[in-house]
Design an enzyme around this catalytic site. Structure first.
Site, PDB file in Angstrom:
ATOM      1  N   TYR A 158       0.841  -1.197   0.000  1.00 55.31           N
ATOM      2  CA  TYR A 158       0.000   0.000   0.000  1.00 55.31           C
ATOM      3  C   TYR A 158       0.874   1.244   0.000  1.00 55.31           C
ATOM      4  CZ  TYR A 158      -3.227  -3.598   1.491  1.00 55.31           C
ATOM      5  OH  TYR A 158      -3.957  -4.752   1.576  1.00 55.31           O
ATOM      6  N   HIS A 225      -6.651   1.532   1.081  1.00 55.34           N
ATOM      7  CA  HIS A 225      -6.393   1.184   2.487  1.00 55.34           C
ATOM      8  C   HIS A 225      -6.383   2.426   3.369  1.00 55.34           C
ATOM      9  CE1 HIS A 225      -4.899  -2.106   5.233  1.00 55.34           C
ATOM     10  NE2 HIS A 225      -5.607  -2.793   4.360  1.00 55.34           N
ATOM     11  N   ASP A 329      -6.490 -13.268   7.228  1.00 52.00           N
ATOM     12  CA  ASP A 329      -6.717 -13.277   8.671  1.00 52.00           C
ATOM     13  C   ASP A 329      -8.190 -13.431   9.040  1.00 52.00           C
ATOM     14  OD1 ASP A 329      -7.289 -10.763   7.752  1.00 52.00           O
ATOM     15  OD2 ASP A 329      -6.078  -9.683   9.219  1.00 52.00           O
TER      16      ASP A 329
END
Length: 417
Positions: A158, A225, A329
């Protein structure tokens, strides 16, 4: 026959993919009848376990597991203050497990309980990255050969190199973007560094290269992000219009959400928003005012399948599509929950997918099958996935804070990850 009730609630922590995962197992007084749910909040994994074991379990034991809505509503307000990410993940694990139990009782997959199939398979998007435009292009070509028609395209993660080595960042940015980041030469504070200005200038160049080389026959996604200023996000969305992105993800932070109105007025680039939201009501003004095209939702952080289905239906009524968060995750149980929602939502947009290694598939039998960029859940009752607790114990969690959350700009300022 005795009345069905919850007899035990436990948290299983495991990391077969190298990422800490939390799975809730809700057991009943009917032999062999239990449900699984995802409660993974990797950055606070032990706090979630404590919330489940010390608060959720005593609250749930003795209750009827089929009363999903009542349990969700009463559990959500049982701490008075609500919608924090730790307790919401704990609640999510329970909620998914109850849907799993109800599906097993009914002899149906959860998607049947949610309204039935709306599609044969679930289109996926995968991640691609690279140190420069050519490397990103090569990685996209590899995914296209696997059958993917949607890809998320990043360059240097990012806006940085995913490292605290400032010299490496400078080298990679200069190589990829011909931009020299402004960095402090002294007192380097530990962290993962990135340059938001260099990043914002590099992204249009990346997509110009990709469209020139790959054409418009493949769909591109890009994730900001929330790492740039609102004004920069508006400029970026406008500059990317010629490259026809499938969507631009999280262009602003939740704290700057009012800027979406200005972005919408100035750009036609489709917007996906909400990865960091913790409450379905946070999407309501964005949906009502037609400021987004996709709900970008981490299902476990809003409390599970029960609120997610409500959000999907509300979005459908307003022409907004789903794009559930699907990173590495979340557990395979969470992946299955996403996909049962996908199968039953007519306003499905796209599903993010992170490939699972062999260890994950061994610990979690029943993972979705992937074929030519599509996912297929099985038709077993419930969520269709199980956990091998003996194997899970072989992959303990470390509970550490992931390094990528320690983000800093080149002058050393702490920044959003």
């Amino acid at each position: 026959m005795s009345k069905l009730k919850i007899t035990n609630v436990k948290t299983i922590l495991t990391a077969p993919g190298g990422i800490d995962l939390a799975v809730v197992k809700v057991e009943t007084n009917e032999p062999g009848l239990y449900g699984l749910g995802c409660a993974t909040f990797t950055q606070r994994i032990f706090a979630v376990k404590s919330a489940i074991d010390e608060y959720m379990a005593p609250f749930l034991i003795g209750k009827d597991p089929t009363r999903i809505e009542d349990i969700w509503q009463s559990a959500a307000v049982s701490g008075y203050w609500r919608n924090g990410p730790i307790m919401n993940n704990a609640l999510s694990g329970v909620d998914m497990a109850l849907w799993d139990i109800k599906g097993k009782l009914a002899g149906m997959p959860v998607y049947e309980l949610l309204g039935g199939k709306c599609r044969d398979g679930i289109p996926l998007y995968c991640h691609t990255d690279g140190g420069d435009e050519v490397e990103v292009e090569d990685n996209i070509r590899a995914r296209m050969e696997e059958g993917y028609q949607y890809v998320r395209c990043q360059m240097g993660m990012y806006g940085g190199a995913g490292t605290d080595d400032l010299k490496l960042i400078a080298t990679q940015l200069a190589r990829a973007k011909n931009i020299q980041p402004k960095r402090s030469p002294r007192s380097k504070t530990p962290g993962i560094y990135f340059d938001p200005e260099a990043y914002a200038k590099s992204v249009p160049r990346l997509f110009e290269h990709l469209r020139n080389k790959l054409g418009f026959g493949i769909e591109f996604i890009h994730d900001v992000h929330e790492r740039v200023t609102p004004v920069t996000a508006i400029q970026l969305a406008k500059t990317l219009e010629p490259y026809q992105l499938f969507y631009l993800e999280d262009p602003v932070a939740p704290e700057n959400i009012d800027w979406l109105r200005m972005l919408r007025q100035q750009s036609s680039t489709p917007i996906s928003m909400g990865e960091l939201f913790v409450n379905i009501n946070e999407w309501k003004p964005l949906i009502d005012n037609k400021l987004i095209d996709y709900i970008r939702c981490h299902v476990s952080t809003i409390g599970g399948i029960t609120p997610a289905k409500k959000l999907a239906v509300y979005s459908e009524l307003n022409g907004v599509r789903t794009a559930w968060h699907g990173p590495g995750d979340i557990s395979p149980v969470g992946v299955c929950a996403n996909m049962h929602l996908d199968m039953s939502s007519p306003n499905f947009g796209i599903q993010e997918y992170t490939p699972m290694n062999d260890a994950l598939r061994e610990v979690f039998p029943g993972c979705p099958e992937i074929d030519q960029g599509y996912a297929y859940v099985n038709d077993k009752p419930g969520l269709g996935i199980d956990i091998n607790e003996t194997l899970a114990e072989k992959y303990p969690c470390d509970g550490g804070i992931p390094s990528w959350t320690m983000a800093r700009t080149p002058d050393g300022t702490a920044s959003r990850p």
